[in-house]
Design a protein around this motif. Sequence first.
Motif, mmCIF file in Angstrom:
data_model
loop_
_atom_site.group_PDB
_atom_site.id
_atom_site.type_symbol
_atom_site.label_atom_id
_atom_site.label_comp_id
_atom_site.label_asym_id
_atom_site.label_seq_id
_atom_site.Cartn_x
_atom_site.Cartn_y
_atom_site.Cartn_z
ATOM 1 N N SER A 46 0.779 -1.426 -0.083
ATOM 2 C CA SER A 46 0.023 -0.065 -0.213
ATOM 3 C C SER A 46 0.852 1.281 -0.144
ATOM 4 O O SER A 46 0.524 2.424 -0.831
ATOM 5 C CB SER A 46 -0.937 -0.057 1.095
ATOM 6 N N TRP A 47 1.855 1.272 0.748
ATOM 7 C CA TRP A 47 3.018 2.498 0.524
ATOM 8 C C TRP A 47 3.425 2.545 -0.642
ATOM 9 O O TRP A 47 3.682 3.768 -1.096
ATOM 10 C CB TRP A 47 4.133 2.229 1.880
ATOM 11 N N GLY A 49 2.221 1.791 -3.535
ATOM 12 C CA GLY A 49 0.992 2.396 -4.242
ATOM 13 C C GLY A 49 0.977 3.836 -4.100
ATOM 14 O O GLY A 49 0.779 4.700 -4.900
ATOM 15 N N TYR A 50 0.963 4.539 -2.835
ATOM 16 C CA TYR A 50 1.031 5.851 -2.569
ATOM 17 C C TYR A 50 2.079 6.645 -3.048
ATOM 18 O O TYR A 50 2.122 7.424 -3.648
ATOM 19 C CB TYR A 50 0.999 5.911 -1.059
ATOM 20 N N ALA A 51 3.360 5.877 -2.836
ATOM 21 C CA ALA A 51 4.649 6.526 -3.491
ATOM 22 C C ALA A 51 4.630 6.713 -4.891
ATOM 23 O O ALA A 51 4.864 7.587 -5.413
ATOM 24 C CB ALA A 51 5.793 5.629 -2.831
ATOM 25 N N ASP A 52 4.063 5.593 -5.669
ATOM 26 C CA ASP A 52 3.973 5.595 -7.100
ATOM 27 C C ASP A 52 3.074 6.560 -7.330
ATOM 28 O O ASP A 52 3.440 7.575 -8.298
ATOM 29 C CB ASP A 52 3.423 4.175 -7.492
ATOM 30 N N ALA A 53 1.717 6.991 -6.954
ATOM 31 C CA ALA A 53 1.019 8.121 -6.979
ATOM 32 C C ALA A 53 1.547 9.239 -6.985
ATOM 33 O O ALA A 53 1.420 10.248 -7.569
ATOM 34 C CB ALA A 53 -0.509 7.835 -6.337
ATOM 35 N N PHE A 54 2.314 9.598 -5.729
ATOM 36 C CA PHE A 54 2.987 10.914 -5.446
ATOM 37 C C PHE A 54 3.927 11.086 -6.619
ATOM 38 O O PHE A 54 3.883 12.214 -6.974
ATOM 39 C CB PHE A 54 3.708 10.436 -3.970
ATOM 40 N N LYS A 126 2.260 11.951 11.618
ATOM 41 C CA LYS A 126 0.895 11.395 11.559
ATOM 42 C C LYS A 126 -0.316 12.141 12.225
ATOM 43 O O LYS A 126 -1.343 12.401 11.745
ATOM 44 C CB LYS A 126 0.878 10.115 11.725
#
Length: 175
Positions: A46-47, A49-54, A126
């Motif tokens: 999941s991280w 995926g977020y890093a790729d989108a970022f 966070k």
Amino acid sequence: EFASMVPAAGSAYTYAYATLGELVAWIIGWDLLLEYAIGNTAVAISWAGYADAFLRGLGVNLPRWLVTDYRTAAKIPAVMTSAPHVLGVPIVFNGLAFGIVALVTVILVWGVKESARFNGLMVAIKVVVLAFFVLACTRYVRPDNWHPFAPNGLSGIGAGAAVIFFAYIGFDAVS
């Protein structure tokens, strides 16, 4: 409570051993290994995926074969054909997930004090993000949306509880 009653390292294994015996403790010990392995993998994916989108938002487009797992890529012919091949086998793996796990491993191996500082920094980030989100969104809260309380019934509550329980994987690692 358990940690204060049984002051020994080992978390759920130790508690099960002290209360239910060796066989149950052995089963729980193996269950903990599976829990941490699966939780670690899910969080890394999941991280990633977020890093790729970022990164894509910043204009950095990594090749899909480098940010996709093999099983997903097998369903997307374009990813498989664009991947480099070694002896006819396409090389596809989630490099971002691997990098995130490697980074966390390096931090943990670095030392307990450094790991604790990094953990404290991540928790502070966070909390700041969550506080900002709550403050920025309070004006959009509509109390009339609170009725009915559980519009999807017990199945909706159960689905939400499953996500929350997964979020607490590793809470017992502290003890």
